[in-house]
Design an enzyme around this catalytic site. Structure first.
Site, mmCIF file in Angstrom:
data_model
loop_
_atom_site.group_PDB
_atom_site.id
_atom_site.type_symbol
_atom_site.label_atom_id
_atom_site.label_comp_id
_atom_site.label_asym_id
_atom_site.label_seq_id
_atom_site.Cartn_x
_atom_site.Cartn_y
_atom_site.Cartn_z
ATOM 1 N N ARG A 1 -13.414 -9.910 -3.787
ATOM 2 C CA ARG A 1 -13.900 -8.368 -3.571
ATOM 3 C C ARG A 1 -12.986 -7.241 -4.568
ATOM 4 O O ARG A 1 -13.594 -6.614 -5.094
ATOM 5 C CB ARG A 1 -14.077 -7.726 -2.177
ATOM 6 C CG ARG A 1 -15.272 -8.532 -1.338
ATOM 7 C CD ARG A 1 -15.598 -7.757 -0.054
ATOM 8 N NE ARG A 1 -14.498 -7.655 0.830
ATOM 9 C CZ ARG A 1 -14.030 -8.352 1.768
ATOM 10 N NH1 ARG A 1 -14.885 -9.636 1.914
ATOM 11 N NH2 ARG A 1 -13.133 -8.260 2.612
ATOM 12 N N ASN B 1 -1.675 -13.253 1.627
ATOM 13 C CA ASN B 1 -2.302 -13.822 2.749
ATOM 14 C C ASN B 1 -3.469 -13.011 3.221
ATOM 15 O O ASN B 1 -3.650 -12.839 4.364
ATOM 16 C CB ASN B 1 -1.220 -13.910 3.811
ATOM 17 C CG ASN B 1 -0.811 -12.495 4.320
ATOM 18 O OD1 ASN B 1 -1.006 -11.790 3.724
ATOM 19 N ND2 ASN B 1 -0.117 -12.654 5.318
ATOM 20 N N PHE B 2 -4.266 -12.336 2.199
ATOM 21 C CA PHE B 2 -5.508 -11.859 2.395
ATOM 22 C C PHE B 2 -6.579 -12.799 3.228
ATOM 23 O O PHE B 2 -6.580 -13.868 2.860
ATOM 24 C CB PHE B 2 -6.078 -11.168 1.699
ATOM 25 C CG PHE B 2 -5.402 -9.770 0.964
ATOM 26 C CD1 PHE B 2 -5.358 -8.700 1.561
ATOM 27 C CD2 PHE B 2 -4.556 -10.206 -0.517
ATOM 28 C CE1 PHE B 2 -4.527 -7.590 1.118
ATOM 29 C CE2 PHE B 2 -3.867 -8.932 -0.665
ATOM 30 C CZ PHE B 2 -3.852 -7.574 -0.053
ATOM 31 N N ARG C 1 0.955 -1.183 -0.081
ATOM 32 C CA ARG C 1 0.022 0.041 0.208
ATOM 33 C C ARG C 1 0.891 1.190 0.035
ATOM 34 O O ARG C 1 1.795 1.139 0.707
ATOM 35 C CB ARG C 1 -0.930 0.031 1.241
ATOM 36 C CG ARG C 1 -2.124 -1.213 1.526
ATOM 37 C CD ARG C 1 -2.268 -1.143 2.895
ATOM 38 N NE ARG C 1 -1.362 -1.125 3.917
ATOM 39 C CZ ARG C 1 -1.589 -0.739 4.986
ATOM 40 N NH1 ARG C 1 -2.639 -0.272 5.264
ATOM 41 N NH2 ARG C 1 -0.607 -0.913 5.823
ATOM 42 N N ASP D 1 4.177 -19.885 11.626
ATOM 43 C CA ASP D 1 4.361 -18.893 10.690
ATOM 44 C C ASP D 1 5.619 -19.446 9.515
ATOM 45 O O ASP D 1 5.264 -19.665 8.323
ATOM 46 C CB ASP D 1 4.861 -17.566 10.925
ATOM 47 C CG ASP D 1 3.698 -16.502 11.406
ATOM 48 O OD1 ASP D 1 2.486 -16.608 10.638
ATOM 49 O OD2 ASP D 1 3.879 -15.859 12.365
#
Length: 403
Positions: free
Chosen positions: A116, A108-109, A48, A183
């Site tokens: 969407r 990894n959303f 972002r 993780d």
């Protein structure tokens, strides 16, 4: 002597020529992309424009490199940063151009987010049928936990893993692992799937999708004790109340205090161990081999009472020549001072000047070469313009200021 292979030899690495788009944040997905970069892939981290990967602000041990956390640099070294707001049509269009030119896409959303946005697997496959689409979730795409936060400590807790660690007893609490092992294991599983699909693509020309979740990886990590649970009486396995190390391990498996430190003792016959250390109380208890698991607490207590009378070095001098699996229990300061650690050459520098730091290198060796790359993690959007020009994407608008 081991040869060193750094960025100057990247063309020789097995993933050279592959382009990877890393949309993921924090640790699991980025660790997978990091290993691909280590192996020669061009990893483009899509972030972002405002804030970037949330891991940039996930500060560990109060350590920063510039404005970013040192952790971010550790897990995102040797990548390029491309700033794009997926909610803006012009940026999304540019990302779709990137996808059409990529080999692998990692995200990894949470479930439903990519649908969407319009970057779900079906949409991405239509843009690029050869792409390998890799997704990480916390708990899979279905089920009542699908929208829960996928975080390492939470998954250790939900998966039962925290109840395998720590000395037991009726009131003993669960103990999490001291590192984010779920993780990292999930990142490794995801990489295995990506490489398998790339291999298939080399034969068929067809891409594919691989999904990994933290919970599935946590269960796979526990496959040995969990299989015993599934095929036993299905009661919660009890941790030893003395020097616990394995819920299903017989004595002496554990870590014991010595006169000056600690000694780890793995699998070894208890009667032979008692003879080697000349411990008569232990020898009496160990005479019944059928009780080495059932009576493990009593056996381990007797062993502990004896081992504390001499130093770790003294016990190692007795046990190692006899073939007993045992080891000193090192702190990090003692580890890094040891010649065995120096021989691994496991530490590498990143960056220069005020931004210089040290971290671990890739643990793999390719053609007996140690893989190193001193390129630090990128500044947010550092390579946006470079990538636009390199790949002939649509001219930058909102991302232009980040170049």
């Amino acid at each position: 002597m081991n040869e060193q292979l750094d960025s100057s030899g990247a063309a020789e690495l097995p993933l050279a020529g592959l382009r990877v788009l890393d949309f993921s944040q924090f640790l699991a997905g980025p660790s997978c992309a990091l290993r691909m970069a280590d192996l020669g892939a061009d990893v483009i981290k899509v972030e972002r424009p405002e804030g970037g990967d949330l891991c940039r602000q996930l500060v560990v041990a109060d350590q920063r490199v510039g404005d970013d956390s040192a952790l971010f640099h550790t897990i995102n070294r040797n990548k390029r940063s491309f700033a794009a707001d997926l909610k803006q049509p012009e940026d999304l269009a540019r990302i779709k151009e990137l996808i059409a030119k990529a080999d692998v896409m990692i995200h990894n959303f949470r479930p439903g987010v990519m649908e969407r946005i319009g970057l779900d697997y079906a949409a991405v496959q239509a843009l690029n049928p050869r792409i390998v689409y890799a997704a990480v979730t916390g708990y899979g795409e279905q089920g009542p936990w699908r929208d829960k936060p996928g975080q390492d400590l939470l998954v250790q807790s939900l998966s039962g893993l925290a109840w395998l660690t720590g000395t037991g007893g009726d009131d003993a609490p669960p103990v999490p692992a001291g590192v984010s092992l779920i993780d990292m294991m999930t990142g490794a599983h995801l990489l295995q799937g990506i490489l398998a699909l790339l291999l298939r693509r080399g034969v068929t020309g067809r891409g594919g999708r691989v999904d990994a979740s933290l919970l599935e990886s946590a269960m796979d990590l526990q496959f040995e004790p969990f299989t015993a649970f599934l095929n036993g009486d299905r009661r919660q396995p009890q941790r030893s109340t003395v020097n616990h190390a394995s819920v299903h391990g017989a004595a002496p498996y554990g870590i014991y205090r010595s006169a000056d430190g600690y000694l780890a003792v793995a699998m070894t016959p208890m009667d032979e161990l008692a003879r080697l250390i000349a411990c008569e109380p232990l020898a009496r208890l160990a005479a019944d081999r059928s009780g080495w698991y059932r009576e493990r607490d009593a056996l381990k207590r007797a062993l502990q009472d004896h081992l504390v009378t001499r130093t770790t070095a003294n016990w190692l001098a007795v046990l190692e020549p006899a073939g007993v699996w045992c080891a000193d229990v090192l702190t990090w300061p003692r580890l890094v001072a040891h010649p065995a650690f120096a021989a691994l050459e496991m530490v590498q520098p990143l960056g220069e000047g005020a931004a210089a730091m040290q971290t671990t290198r890739c643990p793999l060796r390719i053609d007996r070469q140690v893989l190193r790359n001193p390129r630090p993690a990128p500044a947010l959007g550092q390579h946006t313009q470079e990538i636009i020009e390199e790949l002939g994407l649509a001219p930058a608008t909102t991302a232009e200021s980040m170049a």
